[in-house]
Design an enzyme around this catalytic site. Structure first.
Site, PDB file in Angstrom:
ATOM      1  CE  LYS A  63      -1.694   1.930   3.988  1.00  0.00           C
ATOM      2  NZ  LYS A  63      -1.508   3.371   4.041  1.00  0.00           N
ATOM      3  CG  ASN A  64       2.539   2.713   3.509  1.00  0.00           C
ATOM      4  OD1 ASN A  64       1.343   2.975   3.341  1.00  0.00           O
ATOM      5  ND2 ASN A  64       3.086   2.591   4.714  1.00  0.00           N
ATOM      6  CB  CYS A 108      -5.227  11.525  11.720  1.00  0.00           C
ATOM      7  SG  CYS A 108      -3.720  10.604  11.850  1.00  0.00           S
ATOM      8  NE  ARG A 127       0.144  10.598   9.986  1.00  0.00           N
ATOM      9  CZ  ARG A 127      -0.266   9.693   9.120  1.00  0.00           C
ATOM     10  NH1 ARG A 127      -1.510   9.320   9.094  1.00  0.00           N
ATOM     11  NH2 ARG A 127       0.557   9.181   8.241  1.00  0.00           N
ATOM     12  CG  ASP A 136       2.646   1.565   9.393  1.00  0.00           C
ATOM     13  OD1 ASP A 136       2.269   2.413  10.214  1.00  0.00           O
ATOM     14  OD2 ASP A 136       2.776   1.804   8.173  1.00  0.00           O
ATOM     15  NE  ARG A 163      -8.594   4.864   4.168  1.00  0.00           N
ATOM     16  CZ  ARG A 163      -8.842   6.154   4.264  1.00  0.00           C
ATOM     17  NH1 ARG A 163      -9.746   6.588   5.104  1.00  0.00           N
ATOM     18  NH2 ARG A 163      -8.189   7.018   3.532  1.00  0.00           N
TER      19      ARG A 163
HETATM   20  C1  UD1 Z   1       4.100   6.943   6.209  1.00  0.00           C
HETATM   21  C2  UD1 Z   1       3.233   5.717   6.004  1.00  0.00           C
HETATM   22  C3  UD1 Z   1       2.639   5.259   7.338  1.00  0.00           C
HETATM   23  C4  UD1 Z   1       3.735   5.060   8.384  1.00  0.00           C
HETATM   24  C5  UD1 Z   1       4.622   6.298   8.482  1.00  0.00           C
HETATM   25  C6  UD1 Z   1       5.816   6.088   9.404  1.00  0.00           C
HETATM   26  C7  UD1 Z   1       2.378   6.030   3.751  1.00  0.00           C
HETATM   27  C8  UD1 Z   1       1.216   6.301   2.869  1.00  0.00           C
HETATM   28  N1  UD1 Z   1       2.155   6.067   5.085  1.00  0.00           N
HETATM   29  O1  UD1 Z   1       3.260   7.999   6.677  1.00  0.00           O
HETATM   30  O2  UD1 Z   1       1.959   4.022   7.103  1.00  0.00           O
HETATM   31  O3  UD1 Z   1       3.135   4.832   9.642  1.00  0.00           O
HETATM   32  O4  UD1 Z   1       5.130   6.643   7.176  1.00  0.00           O
HETATM   33  O5  UD1 Z   1       6.545   4.990   9.005  1.00  0.00           O
HETATM   34  O6  UD1 Z   1       3.470   5.767   3.283  1.00  0.00           O
HETATM   35  N2  UD1 Z   1       6.171  14.740  10.444  1.00  0.00           N
HETATM   36  C9  UD1 Z   1       6.347  16.079  10.718  1.00  0.00           C
HETATM   37  N3  UD1 Z   1       6.298  16.973   9.667  1.00  0.00           N
HETATM   38  C10 UD1 Z   1       6.078  16.562   8.374  1.00  0.00           C
HETATM   39  C11 UD1 Z   1       5.922  15.194   8.124  1.00  0.00           C
HETATM   40  C12 UD1 Z   1       5.977  14.304   9.182  1.00  0.00           C
HETATM   41  O7  UD1 Z   1       6.522  16.488  11.869  1.00  0.00           O
HETATM   42  O8  UD1 Z   1       6.046  17.423   7.475  1.00  0.00           O
HETATM   43  C13 UD1 Z   1       6.190  13.767  11.572  1.00  0.00           C
HETATM   44  C14 UD1 Z   1       4.841  13.038  11.712  1.00  0.00           C
HETATM   45  O9  UD1 Z   1       3.922  13.779  12.476  1.00  0.00           O
HETATM   46  C15 UD1 Z   1       5.244  11.730  12.365  1.00  0.00           C
HETATM   47  C16 UD1 Z   1       6.637  11.474  11.792  1.00  0.00           C
HETATM   48  O10 UD1 Z   1       7.091  12.709  11.265  1.00  0.00           O
HETATM   49  O11 UD1 Z   1       5.319  11.889  13.754  1.00  0.00           O
HETATM   50  C17 UD1 Z   1       6.670  10.428  10.693  1.00  0.00           C
HETATM   51  O12 UD1 Z   1       5.783  10.808   9.664  1.00  0.00           O
HETATM   52  P1  UD1 Z   1       6.019  10.415   8.138  1.00  0.00           P
HETATM   53  O13 UD1 Z   1       7.255   9.595   8.019  1.00  0.00           O
HETATM   54  O14 UD1 Z   1       5.916  11.650   7.319  1.00  0.00           O
HETATM   55  O15 UD1 Z   1       4.752   9.492   7.876  1.00  0.00           O
HETATM   56  P2  UD1 Z   1       3.784   9.513   6.634  1.00  0.00           P
HETATM   57  O16 UD1 Z   1       4.540   9.741   5.378  1.00  0.00           O
HETATM   58  O17 UD1 Z   1       2.604  10.374   6.937  1.00  0.00           O
END
Ligand code: UD1
Length: 440
Positions: free
Chosen positions: A28-29, A122, A127, A312, A404
């Site tokens: 999925k990711n 969320c 996030r 995850d 999902r």
């Molecule tokens: C992706 C995965 C999700 C997984 C996560 C962490 C997808 C579609 N989803 O989510 O399944 O749980 O990686 O392995 O690939 N953060 C910030 N600022 C930002 C972006 C992130 O502070 O601009 C923080 C987030 O709040 C979180 C951490 O960084 O605490 C990790 O987030 P991130 O690696 O960005 O996760 P996603 O890409 O949303």
């Protein structure tokens, strides 16, 4: 904004050991960023090993609203990207899906002016997307946020830059990478995420003729090109989270499960933890077998960015810990609020206490079937595993989260001998937030 929906429940009769072999679907990711990368190149894109997920359908809806054609037939998915793209992805589709933010980088890279809803926090944490936005600004985008909408444009196209992510965000790395491949000049992207899904995206971008080099363990050098062209096809990497979930279904039920079509090296940390508990693990090139063991020792896990223990798989491992001997613990470091499954595990009589970001799990506990609610995708998977181990019947509600992100989870568990059915009755109304989504 809340919407009342009814969601079918997963009804499980627990206590049966699972045995057999099962194939893992595509990740999925991986497929989500791959789909958004099709915005970068006019023409026909073809993907194989695509999982059947509502998240994939929703990503398709976002692309359709931008003028692309998408069609999924089983594990094959075709996308046709027209020369001109729309500038406003359907806000209702983007609001339902946090990964919708991944269309921002590619749309700006194609020189588009973009308007899209800002994803909010969320159920698992705040996030934010500050790293995506800061990075895009460095590449020359002008971004304004008004009434929860992002207004983004570039005056003269994106320009290569030096960007250091303050933390290795998966989505941030993907968005900036997709923006930089068409930016003018060189971009150095530092402190990148190293999840295997990032490298699947890099592999597809390179097949489209993008110039990307990994110049240090967490650093990419990207030289912008004028145009990208879709390759004949691309096969999505296997879903390591699904593979891990199915293996743990074997472990928690005291069975023996082999997952096929997977990539064992993507699961090294999980497999080492399972071995530390006492499970016997055998790996081949594309399969992992979990063998029964009489030893089931407690362990400690701490989630971390790849190659650390995946957040995850945290909820699923916590369910397993209820069946290990002694006091186990889980420390969540990636998301600030990812323990919502604990109250539901307690309904099944799990013995868990939380101090700060650490959960302490006493085992082994005789779990008892009950009605429980999946608050997000992986929490739901953890509850399904607990239900498989529990005595009596467990109904997991909130299954819209599970579909999902898991392709036919209950069907795969049935193949392994689980007594599990997706049924429309009893239906129970649940509240879900439409914006933002809570599947991860
Ligand atoms: C992706 C995965 C999700 C997984 C996560 C962490 C997808 C579609 N989803 O989510 O399944 O749980 O990686 O392995 O690939 N953060 C910030 N600022 C930002 C972006 C992130 O502070 O601009 C923080 C987030 O709040 C979180 C951490 O960084 O605490 C990790 O987030 P991130 O690696 O960005 O996760 P996603 O890409 O949303």
């Amino acid at each position: 904004m809340h919407e009342k929906i009814t969601s079918p429940s997963l009804n499980i009769k627990g206590g049966q050991p699972l045995y057999g072999e099962v194939c893992v679907s595509g990740a999925k990711n991986s497929v989500l960023p791959l789909l958004f990368s099709t915005l970068l190149a006019e023409g026909e894109h073809e993907f194989h090993n695509v999982p059947c997920l509502t998240d994939v359908t929703m990503a398709g809806d976002i692309l359709t609203s931008l003028g692309l054609f998408t069609k999924q037939e089983g594990p094959r998915l075709r996308v046709i990207t027209p020369p001109e793209l729309g500038k406003c992805p359907d806000p209702s589709a983007v609001k339902k899906m946090r990964a919708g933010i991944l269309c921002l980088g590619p749309l700006l890279a194609r020189g588009n002016e973009v308007q899209l809803p800002l994803p909010g926090g969320c159920v698992i944490g705040k996030r934010p997307v500050d790293l995506h936005l800061e990075g895009l600004r460095k590449l020359g985008a002008s971004l304004e946020i008004k009434d929860n909408l992002i207004y983004a444009k570039t005056e003269k196209g994106l320009k290569g830059s030096e960007i250091t992510l303050k933390l290795p965000s998966v989505g941030g790395t993907e968005n900036l990478l997709m923006a930089a491949v068409l930016a003018e000049g060189k971009t150095r992207l530092q402190n990148i995420a190293l999840e295997p899904e990032i490298f699947d995206l890099i592999s597809y971008l390179k097949k489209m003729s993008a110039l990307i080099k990994q110049t240090a363990p967490r650093e990419l050098l990207i030289e912008g090109v004028e145009k990208l062209t879709p390759p004949p096809s691309h096969s999505v990497i296997p879903d390591r989270i699904e593979a891990g979930t199915l293996l743990m279904a074997g472990a928690i039920t005291k069975g023996e499960v082999t997952v096929k079509n997977c990539e064992p090296k993507h699961l090294t940390v999980l497999l080492n933890k399972l071995k530390e508990c006492g499970f016997i693990i055998e790996t081949g090139e594309t399969h992992i077998a979990l063998k029964k063991s009489s030893v089931r020792k407690s362990v400690h896990i701490k989630t971390h960015y790849y190659p650390g223990f995946p957040t995850d798989l945290q909820a699923q491992f916590m369910a397993l810990m209820t069946q290990l001997e002694g006091l186990s613990s889980v420390e969540e470091t990636v998301f600030e609020n990812r323990f919502r499954h604990i109250s539901e595990l307690k309904r099944l009589k799990a013995d868990i206490e939380v101090t700060n970001q650490t959960a302490h799990i006493k085992g082994p506990t005789l779990l008892k079937g009950a009605n429980v609610e999946a608050t997000d995708l992986r929490a739901g998977a953890g509850l399904v595993l607990a239900g498989l181990a529990a005595e009596g019947e467990t109904s997991v509600f909130g299954t819209h989260h599970l579909i999902r992100g898991y392709d036919n989870l209950h069907g795969k568990l049935q193949t392994l001998g689980a007594s599990i059915d997706l049924s429309d009755s009893p239906k129970k109304p649940v509240n879900i937030e439409i914006s933002p989504e809570n599947a991860v």
